[in-house]
Motif scaffolding. Sequence first.
Motif, mmCIF file in Angstrom:
data_model
loop_
_atom_site.group_PDB
_atom_site.id
_atom_site.type_symbol
_atom_site.label_atom_id
_atom_site.label_comp_id
_atom_site.label_asym_id
_atom_site.label_seq_id
_atom_site.Cartn_x
_atom_site.Cartn_y
_atom_site.Cartn_z
ATOM 1 N N VAL A 240 -5.668 0.445 5.132
ATOM 2 C CA VAL A 240 -5.163 -0.912 5.306
ATOM 3 C C VAL A 240 -6.304 -1.847 5.705
ATOM 4 C CG1 VAL A 240 -3.672 -2.383 6.716
ATOM 5 C CG2 VAL A 240 -2.804 -0.211 5.829
ATOM 6 N N VAL B 259 -3.424 6.082 7.075
ATOM 7 C CA VAL B 259 -3.121 4.761 6.528
ATOM 8 C C VAL B 259 -3.998 3.672 7.144
ATOM 9 C CG1 VAL B 259 -1.336 2.963 6.515
ATOM 10 C CG2 VAL B 259 -0.763 5.305 5.846
ATOM 11 N N TYR C 83 0.848 -1.204 0.000
ATOM 12 C CA TYR C 83 0.000 0.000 0.000
ATOM 13 C C TYR C 83 0.874 1.241 0.000
ATOM 14 C CZ TYR C 83 -3.317 3.600 1.190
ATOM 15 O OH TYR C 83 -4.065 4.753 1.164
ATOM 16 N N SER D 73 1.344 4.873 0.737
ATOM 17 C CA SER D 73 0.650 5.684 1.740
ATOM 18 C C SER D 73 0.282 7.081 1.268
ATOM 19 C CB SER D 73 1.524 5.805 2.996
ATOM 20 O OG SER D 73 2.704 6.530 2.707
ATOM 21 N N CYS E 129 6.069 -2.407 7.296
ATOM 22 C CA CYS E 129 6.326 -1.157 6.587
ATOM 23 C C CYS E 129 7.552 -1.302 5.706
ATOM 24 C CB CYS E 129 6.482 0.005 7.555
ATOM 25 S SG CYS E 129 7.975 -0.064 8.570
ATOM 26 N N VAL F 195 3.064 -1.206 4.155
ATOM 27 C CA VAL F 195 2.892 0.191 3.754
ATOM 28 C C VAL F 195 4.250 0.823 3.484
ATOM 29 C CG1 VAL F 195 2.043 2.462 4.467
ATOM 30 C CG2 VAL F 195 0.770 0.389 5.090
#
Length: 263
Positions: free
Chosen positions: A197, A193, A176, A178, A230, A210
């Motif tokens: 998510v 975020v 994803y 951000s 992340c 992310v």
Amino acid sequence: MSRIAKRFADLQREGRKAFVSYVMAGDPDYDRSLAVLTGLPEAGVDVIELGLPFTDPMADGETIQLAGQRALASGQTLERTLEMVRDFRTRDEATPIVLMGYYNPIYSRGVARFLHEAKTAGIDGLIIVDLPPEEDEELCLPALEAGIDFIRLATPTTDDKRLPRVLENTSGFVYYVSITGITGAAAASAADVGPEVARIKASTDLPVVVGFGIRTPEVAREIAGVADGCVVGSAIVAEIGQGKPPEDVLAFVRSLAEGAHNA
């Protein structure tokens, strides 16, 4: 089970979030790049994204564009990037490597040849930012058939109508993005975020990590706290771009990894 699936299963069992790092292959040269690459697992990196340098990186900001230019100037090619992965695999058979880049170098090499060489070298997944789902027959489906995960990007503009198409042939994990825009353009916000998510996870069993806009251990911890992990790229590449030795770059990576793992 693929290396990527195994790594996320292990992390879930341990109750930890994933820390994914991005570095550009060949930046600033082969030897120093390989020194950073081989040190990433010990620095706490769970999944490595390895950038394939390209002359027209349209999704990347200045930091990664310059890294690509440095790599190309030092003689980095697709062949040398595969060689780097082979070198890495002589030391580490467990850490997943995802090759991230653009389709042109792969197309030029030939998809079938590239996939065979990538799989043999030890590449586990691909993120090809300029191939949308409508072009899955070009590379995504052949990659899946070859046993290489194809990881798709979802963004703040991926609405509920578009999301199922994005997820259709995605494997490994969902990345994803951000923020809207290029890499390194803005700071990520956990408040923004988190709901996105959750929306994606309601439509897939894949992990959601992310990336974009994460530059400090504190932000890594906050973002990992609302996702399965992340990704940090530009902040690490900037350290390399400043001419810091591999050990200093890896110390910075370790601080980011600790932030994500403490989420």
